[in-house]
Design a protein around this motif. Structure first.
Motif, PDB file in Angstrom:
ATOM      1  N   GLY A  13       0.828  -1.197   0.000  1.00 19.14           N
ATOM      2  CA  GLY A  13       0.000   0.000   0.000  1.00 19.14           C
ATOM      3  C   GLY A  13       0.859   1.243   0.000  1.00 19.14           C
ATOM      4  O   GLY A  13       1.872   1.312   0.711  1.00 19.14           O
ATOM      5  N   SER A  14       0.466   2.225  -0.790  1.00 18.47           N
ATOM      6  CA  SER A  14       1.244   3.461  -0.857  1.00 18.47           C
ATOM      7  C   SER A  14       0.339   4.621  -1.238  1.00 18.47           C
ATOM      8  O   SER A  14      -0.757   4.425  -1.777  1.00 18.47           O
ATOM      9  CB  SER A  14       2.372   3.334  -1.890  1.00 18.47           C
ATOM     10  N   VAL A  15       0.800   5.825  -0.931  1.00 21.44           N
ATOM     11  CA  VAL A  15       0.092   7.030  -1.350  1.00 21.44           C
ATOM     12  C   VAL A  15       0.972   7.793  -2.320  1.00 21.44           C
ATOM     13  O   VAL A  15       2.198   7.715  -2.259  1.00 21.44           O
ATOM     14  CB  VAL A  15      -0.263   7.934  -0.142  1.00 21.44           C
ATOM     15  N   THR A  16       0.333   8.544  -3.231  1.00 14.97           N
ATOM     16  CA  THR A  16       1.096   9.358  -4.162  1.00 14.97           C
ATOM     17  C   THR A  16       1.440  10.680  -3.489  1.00 14.97           C
ATOM     18  O   THR A  16       0.964  10.999  -2.411  1.00 14.97           O
ATOM     19  CB  THR A  16       0.288   9.637  -5.434  1.00 14.97           C
ATOM     20  N   ASN A  17       2.266  11.446  -4.161  1.00 12.36           N
ATOM     21  CA  ASN A  17       2.706  12.721  -3.627  1.00 12.36           C
ATOM     22  C   ASN A  17       1.497  13.621  -3.362  1.00 12.36           C
ATOM     23  O   ASN A  17       0.701  13.887  -4.240  1.00 12.36           O
ATOM     24  CB  ASN A  17       3.643  13.383  -4.643  1.00 12.36           C
ATOM     25  N   GLY A  18       1.373  14.084  -2.107  1.00 13.15           N
ATOM     26  CA  GLY A  18       0.220  14.876  -1.728  1.00 13.15           C
ATOM     27  C   GLY A  18      -0.884  14.034  -1.120  1.00 13.15           C
ATOM     28  O   GLY A  18      -1.884  14.550  -0.653  1.00 13.15           O
ATOM     29  N   ALA A  19      -0.707  12.721  -1.108  1.00 16.31           N
ATOM     30  CA  ALA A  19      -1.711  11.788  -0.590  1.00 16.31           C
ATOM     31  C   ALA A  19      -3.054  12.001  -1.268  1.00 16.31           C
ATOM     32  O   ALA A  19      -4.098  11.770  -0.684  1.00 16.31           O
ATOM     33  CB  ALA A  19      -1.854  11.931   0.934  1.00 16.31           C
ATOM     34  N   TRP A  20      -2.997  12.488  -2.523  1.00 16.94           N
ATOM     35  CA  TRP A  20      -4.232  12.696  -3.254  1.00 16.94           C
ATOM     36  C   TRP A  20      -4.777  11.388  -3.813  1.00 16.94           C
ATOM     37  O   TRP A  20      -5.896  11.334  -4.293  1.00 16.94           O
ATOM     38  CB  TRP A  20      -4.005  13.674  -4.406  1.00 16.94           C
ATOM     39  N   LYS A  77     -12.557 -11.602  -6.346  1.00 19.28           N
ATOM     40  CA  LYS A  77     -12.076 -11.855  -7.702  1.00 19.28           C
ATOM     41  C   LYS A  77     -11.950 -10.546  -8.479  1.00 19.28           C
ATOM     42  O   LYS A  77     -12.825  -9.690  -8.433  1.00 19.28           O
ATOM     43  CB  LYS A  77     -13.045 -12.797  -8.417  1.00 19.28           C
ATOM     44  N   ASP A  78     -10.841 -10.420  -9.186  1.00 24.30           N
ATOM     45  CA  ASP A  78     -10.575  -9.248 -10.030  1.00 24.30           C
ATOM     46  C   ASP A  78     -10.573  -7.941  -9.239  1.00 24.30           C
ATOM     47  O   ASP A  78     -10.919  -6.883  -9.769  1.00 24.30           O
ATOM     48  CB  ASP A  78     -11.605  -9.153 -11.166  1.00 24.30           C
ATOM     49  N   THR A  79     -10.198  -8.010  -7.959  1.00 26.89           N
ATOM     50  CA  THR A  79     -10.071  -6.776  -7.164  1.00 26.89           C
ATOM     51  C   THR A  79      -8.723  -6.776  -6.444  1.00 26.89           C
ATOM     52  O   THR A  79      -8.621  -6.342  -5.305  1.00 26.89           O
ATOM     53  CB  THR A  79     -11.218  -6.649  -6.137  1.00 26.89           C
ATOM     54  N   GLN A  80      -7.706  -7.264  -7.146  1.00 29.13           N
ATOM     55  CA  GLN A  80      -6.381  -7.322  -6.519  1.00 29.13           C
ATOM     56  C   GLN A  80      -5.696  -5.950  -6.492  1.00 29.13           C
ATOM     57  O   GLN A  80      -4.753  -5.732  -5.739  1.00 29.13           O
ATOM     58  CB  GLN A  80      -5.477  -8.305  -7.262  1.00 29.13           C
ATOM     59  N   TYR A  81      -6.185  -5.044  -7.307  1.00 33.57           N
ATOM     60  CA  TYR A  81      -5.588  -3.712  -7.376  1.00 33.57           C
ATOM     61  C   TYR A  81      -6.674  -2.672  -7.090  1.00 33.57           C
ATOM     62  O   TYR A  81      -7.663  -2.564  -7.828  1.00 33.57           O
ATOM     63  CB  TYR A  81      -4.974  -3.493  -8.753  1.00 33.57           C
ATOM     64  N   ILE A  82      -6.489  -1.923  -5.999  1.00 32.23           N
ATOM     65  CA  ILE A  82      -7.428  -0.863  -5.637  1.00 32.23           C
ATOM     66  C   ILE A  82      -6.733   0.476  -5.888  1.00 32.23           C
ATOM     67  O   ILE A  82      -5.637   0.720  -5.366  1.00 32.23           O
ATOM     68  CB  ILE A  82      -7.851  -0.954  -4.156  1.00 32.23           C
ATOM     69  N   CYS A 103      -4.166   6.800  -3.585  1.00 33.81           N
ATOM     70  CA  CYS A 103      -3.443   5.667  -2.993  1.00 33.81           C
ATOM     71  C   CYS A 103      -3.629   4.454  -3.875  1.00 33.81           C
ATOM     72  O   CYS A 103      -4.591   4.368  -4.652  1.00 33.81           O
ATOM     73  CB  CYS A 103      -3.910   5.396  -1.568  1.00 33.81           C
ATOM     74  N   GLU A 104      -2.705   3.523  -3.744  1.00 30.48           N
ATOM     75  CA  GLU A 104      -2.755   2.278  -4.492  1.00 30.48           C
ATOM     76  C   GLU A 104      -2.548   1.118  -3.524  1.00 30.48           C
ATOM     77  O   GLU A 104      -1.656   1.166  -2.679  1.00 30.48           O
ATOM     78  CB  GLU A 104      -1.675   2.261  -5.578  1.00 30.48           C
ATOM     79  N   VAL A 105      -3.386   0.115  -3.667  1.00 30.60           N
ATOM     80  CA  VAL A 105      -3.297  -1.082  -2.834  1.00 30.60           C
ATOM     81  C   VAL A 105      -3.226  -2.286  -3.770  1.00 30.60           C
ATOM     82  O   VAL A 105      -4.139  -2.502  -4.579  1.00 30.60           O
ATOM     83  CB  VAL A 105      -4.515  -1.221  -1.893  1.00 30.60           C
TER      84      VAL A 105
END
Length: 563
Positions: free
Chosen positions: A445-452, A526-531, A454-456
């Motif tokens: 899990g991470s956030v982009t610059n500015g925490a605008w 299923k098919d929700t490995q990337y949020i 996130c990716e899981v």
């Protein structure tokens, strides 16, 4: 002006302020009443048809009448400012022998309408539903008509323990005491309690020759407070709700008080919880000082409350999670999974906590200079003291001794799930290859610059694509982030890695925790490995969006092909 004259003048000023505030309050009440005039007129007509007399006091409507099913029950209905969102308050001032068997508070004489906490009340209800509910309760639960053997559908009995005439404060009954059942106790049991002016904690309990000790993580709570010897009495019926005749009751119960200067007595008894027939142990404490007695509420910590709010917590209690990276995002993830029910957590990070971190971090500023893992451990144990938290000061991906590497492998190997929130791709790649080789689920899990945004990424070896597959599938799709500014620091210079508020980080951590719980419970997603979530568009305008995407295995993934 003399001192007395100044005092009189000040008192006059305070009185005038109070009268002015009262008048303004009455005006506001009347304005509110006028605004809801049509609604009140409708209620008034209905209640008058049932023989109620109507009064307007301070802009609030009060109604007085008598039950049609039992004329011994006078009824007073008080409409609050919150009507119709909240039901009116209903009181029934009757003698003790006529108090309803259920759904009436013994002290305030108010009726519990529409279930405990009025959970069945709807804003569309009117005085018709109100009167029907009142009359049904009186008909069913008056001591003159109640049939104890009759099967009555009633899923919201009010615990009697809530009706005591408590004073300020309370005593915490921690684990394992809160999980004891009535059969664990004898008629009389010794115990010790730590107590200050208004608050305290149960310390030890003796049952026969066996000593029950509180969970060790509670040891520091009230540590410097006086310790008192006390007794716990198991009773078949609850003690009286007031202390007016408490010494007479104690005498009748053959309970002797050796020291009336400062003494504690605890009583445990069965009480209704949730629905009729469901019994749970209740605790109440009696504090006696200089021949004066007062009831002290006992706050019980047990598994029942956890299972009601997080019913899957029982399944999570035996899971072990390793969290790598406990910065602002990781600290929120750590505390959240503990509150969700995970009882075994290992925290890995090499960094030190600074006061500036606390702007988004779960740590407190007074913990500066401590390792972040210790700071987060302290926070977890303050929230969930029964959690076992292991901490390791290790920087994954850097140079390590053989001993350190062996220890790290042991920690990772025993994990049911590894969560990585460092924001460092080299750590992600390292853990990805390790989890593939050892068949351990991994969440990155991470956030982009500015925490605008996130990716899981949820990686289940043998079932989903890995971190390498994700880079192939989505590596070129960059979520919106904060534009570069003068206060932005370059990555890797040991400065803040992103600029953004805690509200955004909260959302990101919530998505990571939800994905973690789904993984630990083997919930099919299923098919929700990337949020992928974002709260702004590429221009920085507020625009919330969330995508649930798959992460299929890629034939070109070097990591997957190696295992």
């Amino acid at each position: 002006m003399s001192q007395n004259s100044a005092l009189v003048a000040r008192l006059r000023e305070i009185r005038q302020i109070g009268e002015r505030n009262l008048q303004e309050g009455m005006v506001n009440h009347m304005r509110w009443y006028e605004k809801n005039r049509e609604l009140y007129l409708k209620e008034k007509r209905i209640l008058q048809s049932y023989g109620y007399e109507i009064y307007i006091k301070d802009g609030t409507m009060e109604c007085e009448g008598v039950s049609s099913v039992n004329s011994k029950y006078p009824i007073k209905i008080i409409y609050s400012d919150g009507f119709p969102s909240f039901p009116p308050t209903v009181k029934c001032e009757v003698s003790e022998d006529l108090i309803l068997v259920r759904h009436q508070n013994k002290l305030t004489k108010s009726l519990c309408l529409f279930g405990f906490a009025s959970e069945r009340w709807k804003a569309s209800y009117s005085a018709i539903e109100l009167i029907e509910e009142i009359e049904e309760l009186i008909l069913r639960y008056s001591p003159e008509t109640h049939d104890a053997e009759e099967t009555v559908e009633d899923i919201v009995p009010e615990p009697l323990i809530n009706q005591y005439d408590y004073r300020m404060g309370g005593i915490l009954i921690p684990k394992p005491f809160g999980d004891l059942i009535l059969d664990n106790f004898y008629d009389r049991n010794n115990c010790t309690v730590r107590y200050d002016k208004h608050r305290g904690i149960m310390d030890k309990v003796w049952v026969d020759e066996k000593i029950f000790l509180r969970e060790k993580n509670y040891d520091e709570w009230f540590n410097n407070k006086p310790t008192f010897n006390a007794q716990i009495f198991k009773v078949t019926e609850q003690p009286p709700f007031t202390t007016e005749k408490i010494f007479e009751w104690l005498t009748n119960m053959r309970i002797q008080i050796k020291n009336k200067k400062k003494h504690f007595l605890f009583f445990v008894f069965e009480d209704d919880w949730g629905f009729v027939g469901n019994k749970r142990i209740s605790w109440v404490a009696l504090k006696i000082i200089d021949d004066k007695a007062e009831w002290v509420r006992c706050y019980i910590i047990n598994d029942d409350d956890s299972l009601i709010r997080t019913p899957y917590g029982k399944d999570l209690a035996h899971k072990e999670v390793t969290l790598v990276g406990v910065g602002s995002l990781g600290s929120l993830v750590a505390t959240s999974i503990a509150q969700e029910g995970v009882r075994k957590i290992t925290l890995i990070d090499y960094d030190i906590f600074e006061p500036a971190n606390s702007i988004r971090h779960q740590g407190e500023q007074h913990m500066f200079s401590y390792p972040k893992v210790d700071v987060v451990k302290e926070r977890i144990l303050s929230l969930m003291p029964t959690t076992h938290v292991n901490v390791e000061y290790i920087g994954i991906g850097g140079h390590r001794s053989t001993e350190q590497l062996t220890k790290l492998n042991q920690i990772l190997n025993r994990s049911d799930l590894i969560i990585e929130t460092t924001g460092s791709h080299k750590v992600s790649h390292y853990l990805n290859r390790y989890c593939l080789s050892e068949n351990i689920p991994l969440i990155i899990g991470s956030v982009t610059n500015g925490a605008w945004s996130c990716e899981v990424v949820r990686i289940i070896p043998g079932d989903t694509g890995c971190w390498g597959c994700w880079n192939i599938n989505y590596g070129t799709e960059i979520p919106p982030s904060a534009p570069v500014s003068e206060i932005q620091f370059a990555p890797g210079c040991d400065q803040p890695t992103f600029i953004g508020g805690i509200s955004s980080v909260n959302i990101a951590s919530g998505l990571i925790v939800q994905a973690s719980i789904d993984t630990l419970l083997n919930i099919d997603t299923k098919d929700t490995q990337y949020i992928r979530w974002s709260e702004r568009d590429s221009k920085g305008n507020r625009h919330y969006n969330i995508d649930y995407l798959g992460n299929p295995k890629s034939r070109d993934c070097e990591a997957c092909n190696g295992y």
